[in-house]
Structure formats: structure tokens, C-alpha cells
Design an enzyme around this catalytic site. Structure first.
Site, short mmCIF file in Angstrom:
data_model
loop_
_atom_site.label_atom_id
_atom_site.label_comp_id
_atom_site.label_asym_id
_atom_site.label_seq_id
_atom_site.Cartn_x
_atom_site.Cartn_y
_atom_site.Cartn_z
N HIS A 182 26.00 -21.66 -10.36
CA HIS A 182 24.95 -21.24 -9.43
C HIS A 182 23.96 -20.15 -10.51
O HIS A 182 24.60 -19.38 -11.11
CB HIS A 182 25.50 -20.49 -8.16
CG HIS A 182 26.11 -21.47 -7.39
ND1 HIS A 182 27.42 -21.51 -7.09
CD2 HIS A 182 25.69 -22.29 -6.64
CE1 HIS A 182 27.90 -22.44 -6.24
NE2 HIS A 182 26.78 -22.87 -5.89
N SER A 210 24.97 -26.91 -2.85
CA SER A 210 24.82 -25.55 -2.67
C SER A 210 23.57 -25.16 -3.75
O SER A 210 23.07 -23.98 -3.55
CB SER A 210 26.10 -24.83 -3.16
OG SER A 210 26.70 -25.14 -4.58
N ASP A 242 29.49 -17.50 -11.53
CA ASP A 242 30.51 -18.58 -11.64
C ASP A 242 30.08 -19.75 -12.50
O ASP A 242 31.12 -20.49 -12.41
CB ASP A 242 30.67 -18.91 -10.10
CG ASP A 242 29.36 -19.70 -9.64
OD1 ASP A 242 28.38 -19.82 -10.36
OD2 ASP A 242 29.30 -19.88 -8.51
#
Length: 775
Positions: A272, A94, A269
């Protein structure tokens, strides 16, 4: 006693530290710095591409500065042109997906982050045949190895650029166990061979893992610690970097990790990165891929030294021959000491010409001046064309502009002396005026203050004031002296243009690039023509106002060959029109002011005695009040400017308000005309050289960046580079004055021969087109 002690101390200091010793010191500094940077480049084994990818710092919020080079901010049109017909693959988890989205937003700012998680995401620009794909591979495993092997075995299917990286999922799924780290190392070793094979003909980037903010990580990510990330990064570097000196090797994107260290606390978070930080990584990748191809002026990272043009080679050959001839004559004993050169006055620091008549220049002295110019031009080339010295971006803050500004004005006020003349705008005062304006403009340029519109508008007034002085000075000379001889014209044109012509050849830049010199040269010719025509009764009024009103006429005149070769930039005269239009009335304002002053002086309206106000007490106070109010009013208006385009439209009509207000405030009080700043006046005498030299040996990348001679210490770097810069500008000023005596003889026959030779040389240069680069 205190005054006497200060005077004696000043004399003692100036005897040992004068401009001659300063130049010797600057020469030693240049040699030592050149040797230092050459050795560090040779033995360090790192080029600007590695600097770009490996390290940097934030200059301010969201402004990233790579170590030693400049980061170009790519627009979507540039990105598409660079990546046309290319395939790019982002492989990873991600975090790599985030980098993918930031990258495609450079190509298409309207792109949206609406792809499905844990799936492949394609992106294509059909117009330019740009394909960028994100491939979901959360771990370094056999699946990732299979994809890389298939590309390595089928060259037709492989991407042109591969950006790859993964680690956090391995840490998360296996709770950061030591066995998982060992497996990760083994998997990295297994993909090292296909990655190296792919990197033989393509760019392969391994993205080192960014840090995390452990405090805000969710419970199922708590095992992803910065300690674990460091271990996995070290494993990647060891596995993929074992052939450090091999031509084919994987590149490591580490700079984005450094950027993340400063901004990870802004992560929502904890894993990221904020968008601004991942944009840094995307822009670094774009610079690494595209700078070699597009060669942006303000993107010095990953750029090789441009090949020498024919004119650059000829210029280098000319300077080399001159140096060889000078050395031969010197060794043969042909030397003569000339005493006409201005010598430093240790008391005041100014230069005074001796009363004896000037001795004609010998051939050896002329060759010596040319040789000095050649050595200086070599320094120019090393600073702004070779990759010897570093370059950094500008970044504006109020402190970087106003603190140096306050400092130089304190120095200027401290070094004040009694003026020899008390007339309005006398020579010492105009030198002072040019000096402090030039210092302000230099601080404005190096601090990037054009980003702050109020400062920009005030500096625009300073440029207009230079042109105001051009009109005032030349009008006064022609009116009082009536000297329209060719010798005087050639002397002025030579002194204005000599340095710029040499730089055009050495630095491979068009004449219009140094816009201020074409501007003052043009206006000098206009003033001369006006006086010459009026003197011969050939016209009743100047027709220059037609240019002011009609852009079409302006373009037709200056687009005609060979005039267009002097005033075009990138094949267009738009820049010349902009510069000319912006201050188109300033010269006429200066001429009109000179005319009014001379009329009032002739009518004996003015009182210019020492300590006397310029007018009667009542009129002087009234004019001072109006001037102060006008000066403040303009500053308030300029400080309220929100749009450069709109304010530039008003500037030609109202800039004269602040200029005249300053002139009256400076000259109406008698004590004001009786004092001047010798500090500012000294810089004023070399203001033209300072303005031109800053392009390449103080700033960098043709004024877009800052030259870095002392890496890692910005304050010391500015001090050292400024010292060398000022010494070089002063020496060029003396060289120009010396060579003017050789190039411009007083005898009309010899002068005409020189002019024909110069016209032939310039004609050849124009015909060759100089290999002008694109900007």
C-alpha cells in the site's frame, strides 16, 4: 595590448550579433518551435488529458508535475462545486480503497478512514448531492462483470464516473500462476464491452497496478512481484485499449503508478502506498474530471481553447487589415526609409539617437509597426491561450533562485563602463537600477520564490523602489522643466499603457490584471495634478492622504462606474486596494527625496564632480556607515519574517529605509557615480515591457506557471524562452516609441481629435464589458 584586443574582439562580435540579428534568430526559433509542437500534437494524437493521466515527475517532495501541463490543487469548495449532483464509484481492492479515501478527503478534509475492510463504503455530501461509493471487488470476475452489466443495462442507476482496477488478489490467491494470468485476460475481455458502453456517456478510468516493494512484503504476499504486476498491466492495456481511436474508450490512470515508483520504498507493508503518493492519484482524477468545467487558471490539463470574445475577434481583424494594407502599399512601391529610428551602437551595445531631426512617420511605416505588433500578439496568444505550447508548474528551491541571481550579478559587474554623468541618480544609473531590479523580479517570478518570505519581502522593496523612482523622476521633471502641456502627458500615458491596452483586448484580461501599469499610471496622474494645482494656486496641500487613512473612501471612489471598470478584478477592487496600500508612501518618498536633492544642489552643498564624494569626507563616511547598518538591519528584519500579512503591514513604513540606504551607498563614493553597468542599463530601458511580457510569453497561465518551448530539458527551455522573451520585449519597446509619434501629434488640434477618438473607443470597450473571464 590585452585591453585593445578585448575591445576589437567585442566590436567584431557585436558587428555580427546585435539586437537586430538576435530578433531574426528569435523569429526563426518561434517558427520552428511552432511547427514542431503543431506536428507533435497532430501526429502524436495525445492531448493534455492523456498527458495528465499517463506521465509526469516529482518536482520535489509531494509536488507532482504532469507532462506538459499544470496540475491544479483543488480545494474542497471547488471539488463540491464540480461534483455537485454526481455519482462516483470506485471499484476494486484495498489499493482502490486507498485512492477512494484520498479522493473523498479532497471533498471533505475531515473524512476518516474508518470503513470496514472487504466491504462497500459509502460517502455522501448532502448539501451538494455528491455521492462517492467504494465497491469491494478484489478480482476481475463474474461478480464485477455483473455489476458493470447492470449499470450498462440500467442507465438511471449508473454512476457518472467509474474508477476501477484489480489484480493483486488474483496474483496472491493463485500464487502468480500462468493459468491465472490467462483467466485474468479472459475476464478482462468479458468486461471490456460493458466498460466501453459505459464510457460512451460517462468517464471510466482503469487504474494500472502500482509497483510493490518486494523486500518488505509479508510472506503471504511474496508472490506479488513487480514482474507479475507488469504482466497484468500489459494484459489490461491490451484488453481494454483495442479501440484506441474510438471516441468511447476507457481511460488509463498510469501517472499514479509512475509516482509510486519513486515512493514505494516508503510503504510500510510494501503493497500500500504512502498517503502523499495516493493523494497524487486522487488529485489527477479530480483534475481530469473538473478542469473542463471549472477552468482553473493554474490547471491547464484537460482544458480546451477558450472561445474568442468579440473584442478578441475585432482585435484580430484590425491587425489583419493593417497587415493587408501594409503589404498592398509595399507591393505598390510606397516605401521610404526613415533615419530617425534609434540605431544600435556596435561598440557599447546601447542605442543612440542620430543628431538629425526626426522624419515624420509615413502611413506605410505606421502600418508596418501595427503589423509587427499583430504578429507579436499572435505569439502571445499561442503561448498562453492556445494549447500549442506546454506549461509546467513553478517549484521553489533556493538554488533555482540564488544561482541565476549570482550569475546575472557577475555579468552585470563584468559589463561596467564609465558613466557620462556623475550626478546623483543620473539617467545611466537609474536605467541600471531598473535593469537589475527587473532581472531579480523576473527570477523571483519564474522560480516561485514568493513562497520564501525573506525573498518576498526584499522583492517588495524592489517594487517600492520602482514607485520611488516614479515619484523622483516625475517630480524632478515638472520642477525643473515646468512642462504641464497635454502633449507631454499623453506621451507618458501612451508609453505606459499601450502594451497593456493591447493585451487586454488580445488576451481577454481586465486592465487591473496588469496591476503595475495602473499603479504607475495613477501615481503619474496624481503627481501631475499636484503640480498643476499648486502651479495655479488652487490648493495648499494634496488630499491623497485621505485614501491612505480611509479604505471606505477609497472603495467609494474606485467603485464608481466607469472608473470601476479599470480597477476591478473579478468584480472587486480588493486587489487594487492591496497593491495600492502596500506601497502607498513610496511615491511620496521619491518626491520628497527629489525635493531635498534639488534644494541641496541649489545651495551647492553637494560635490558631484567625477571621483568626488557627495559630501565632505567626514559626513560621507558617517552617512555611508549609517546606510550600511540600515541596509543590513532591514535585511535581518525581512529574513526573520514569518507571516506575510504582518510583514506587509510594516512594509509601507520601513521599505524606504533600504531604498535610501541603497541610493546613498551607490552615490556617496565618487567612483560609484563614475561607473555603471551597461548590462543592467540595457535591460533597464525595456524594464516595463519585460515586466508586462513575462505574464504570457515567459511565464504561463497568467504567471501561475512556466512556458515550455523545449520539453524534457528545463535548462535549455529557460535559455531559449528567455532569449525570445527579451527580443520580443525590446521590439515592443521600439514599436511603442514609433507608434507614439503617430498617435500623439504635437499640434493641439490634431491631438484633441485623437483624444476624442480614443475616449470613444475606450468607452465602447468598457460598455461591451470585454467578456472578462472569471479567475
Amino acid at each position: 595590448m590585452a585591453v585593445l584586443a578585448y575591445s576589437l574582439g567585442k566590436r567584431e562580435i557585436n558587428q555580427y550579433f546585435n539586437i537586430k540579428n538576435a530578433k531574426l534568430l528569435s523569429l526563426v526559433a518561434v517558427i520552428l518551435l511552432s511547427v514542431f509542437h503543431s506536428i507533435s500534437r497532430y501526429y502524436g494524437g495525445r492531448d493534455t488529458c492523456e498527458w495528465l493521466l499517463s506521465s509526469g515527475r516529482f518536482l520535489g517532495e509531494n509536488v507532482w508535475q504532469p507532462y506538459g501541463c499544470m496540475l491544479h490543487k483543488y480545494k474542497n469548495t471547488e471539488a463540491k462545486a464540480c461534483l455537485q449532483n454526481k455519482k462516483i464509484a470506485f471499484i476494486g481492492d484495498s489499493r482502490i480503497r486507498q485512492l477512494f479515501y484520498s479522493f473523498i478527503k479532497i471533498i471533505n478534509p475531515e473524512a476518516r478512514e474508518d470503513g470496514n475492510k472487504h466491504e462497500n463504503i459509502p460517502f455522501a455530501d448532502r448539501e451538494f448531492s455528491v455521492n462517492v461509493d467504494f465497491l469491494w471487488y478484489a478480482e476481475v470476475n463474474n461478480s464485477m462483470k455483473g455489476q458493470l452489466m447492470s449499470w450498462a443495462e440500467r442507465p438511471s442507476a449508473k454512476p457518472d464516473v467509474i474508477i476501477i482496477g484489480a489484480a493483486t488478489w488474483s496474483i496472491k490467491l493463485h500464487s502468480g500462476s500462468s493459468e491465472t494470468l490467462l483467466q485474468y485476460k479472459a475476464n478482462l475481455t468479458s468486461i471490456a464491452a460493458p466498460l466501453e458502453k459505459l464510457s460512451e456517456h460517462n468517464d471510466v478510468y482503469w487504474v494500472l497496478q502500482d509497483p510493490v516493494n518486494e523486500e518488505v512484503l509479508s510472506e503471504n504476499r511474496k508472490m506479488i512481484t513487480n514482474e507479475q504486476i507488469d504482466l497484468y498491466n500489459a494484459a489490461a492495456v491490451r484488453a481494454l485499449n483495442h479501440k484506441r481511436n474510438a471516441k468511447a474508450r476507457v481511460k488509463f490512470l498510469e501517472a499514479s503508478r509512475q509516482a509510486a515508483m519513486e515512493t514505494i520504498t516508503q510503504s510500510v507493508d510494501g503493497l500500500h502506498l504512502p498517503e502523499s503518493t495516493r493523494n497524487v492519484g486522487a488529485m489527477i482524477l479530480m483534475n481530469s474530471m473538473c478542469n473542463k468545467l471549472l477552468k482553473p487558471i493554474d490547471g491547464s490539463c484537460c482544458q480546451s481553447v477558450p472561445p474568442l470574445s468579440v473584442l478578441q475577434k475585432l482585435a484580430a481583424g484590425f491587425f489583419l487589415v493593417a497587415c493587408v494594407c501594409f503589404l498592398v502599399l509595399h507591393l505598390l512601391g510606397y516605401s521610404r526609409h526613415r533615419k530617425s529610428r534609434p540605431v544600435p551602437d556596435v561598440e557599447s551595445g546601447e542605442e543612440k539617437k542620430p543628431p538629425t531631426a526626426a522624419v515624420p512617420f509615413s502611413l506605410q511605416e505606421a502600418l508596418q509597426s501595427v503589423c509587427k505588433m499583430g504578429i507579436i500578439m499572435l505569439y502571445f496568444y499561442l503561448c498562453d491561450r492556445a494549447n500549442l505550447f506546454m506549461k509546467e508548474q513553478k517549484f521553489y528551491t533556493h538554488s533555482t533562485f540564488f544561482i541565476p541571481l549570482i550569475y546575472i550579478f557577475v555579468l552585470g559587474i563584468f559589463y561596467n563602463e564609465n558613466s557620462k554623468e556623475t550626478k546623483l541618480l543620473n539617467r545611466e544609473q537609474t536605467d541600471e537600477w531598473k535593469g537589475w531590479m527587473q532581472l531579480v523580479i523576473l527570477i523571483y517570478h519564474i522560480s516561485g520564490a514568493s513562497a520564501f518570505i525573506p525573498v518576498y519581502m526584499h522583492v517588495r522593496v524592489l517594487v517600492a523602489a520602482y514607485l520611488f523612482q516614479t515619484g523622483y523622476g516625475h517630480f524632478s521633471f515638472f520642477w525643473l522643466k515646468g512642462d504641464f502641456g497635454l502633449y507631454r502627458v499623453c506621451q507618458v500615458l501612451f508609453r505606459l499603457n499601450f502594451l497593456v491596452v493591447v493585451l487586454c483586448l488580445v488576451m481577454d484580461r481586465p486592465y487591473q490584471f496588469y496591476y503595475f501599469v495602473p499603479l504607475v499610471t495613477f501615481w503619474f496622474v496624481v503627481i501631475y495634478d499636484i503640480f498643476w494645482l499648486f502651479g495655479h494656486g488652487l490648493c495648499k496641500y494634496p488630499n491623497i492622504e485621505h485614501f491612505v487613512l480611509f479604505k471606505g473612501l477609497f472603495e467609494k471612489v474606485f467603485s464608481v462606474w466607469p472608473i470601476s471598470k479599470l480597477f476591478e478584478l473579478q468584480g472587486s477592487i480588493h486587489e487594487w486596494w492591496f497593491r495600492w496600500k502596500l506601497d502607498r508612501f513610496a511615491v511620496f518618498h521619491g518626491m520628497l527625496f527629489a525635493f531635498l536633492y534639488l534644494v541641496l544642489q541649489k545651495c551647492q552643498v553637494l560635490s558631484e564632480g567625477k571621483g568626488e564624494p557627495l559630501f565632505s569626507i567626514k559626513i560621507s563616511n558617517c552617512l555611508l556607515f549609517i546606510s550600511v547598518v540600515s541596509f543590513i538591519t532591514y535585511s535581518i528584519w525581512a529574513s526573520g519574517c514569518k507571516n506575510k500579512t504582518q510583514c506587509n503591514e510594516m512594509h509601507p513604513y520601513i521599505s524606504v529605509v533600504q531604498i535610501l540606504a541603497f541610493v546613498l551607498i551607490r552615490n556617496i563614493p565618487g567612483y560609484g557615480r563614475s561607473l555603471y553597468s551597461s548590462f543592467f542599463a540595457w535591460f533597464g530601458k525595456i524594464s516595463l515591457e519585460l515586466f508586462i511580457c513575462q505574464y504570457h510569453i515567459w511565464l504561463a497561465a497568467d504567471t501561475r506557471g512556466i512556458l515550455v518551448l523545449i520539453p524534457g530539458n528545463p535548462s535549455l527551455n529557460i535559455i531559449v524562452s528567455s532569449f525570445i522573451f527579451v527580443c520580443v520585449a525590446h521590439e515592443i519597446s521600439q514599436i511603442t516609441n514609433d507608434l507614439a509619434q503617430v498617435a500623439i501629434p504635437k499640434e493641439s488640434g490634431a491631438l484633441m481629435k485623437r483624444l476624442l477618438a480614443a475616449a470613444l473607443l475606450l468607452g465602447l470597450i468598457v460598455l461591451s464589458d470585454g467578456g472578462q473571464p472569471a479567475y
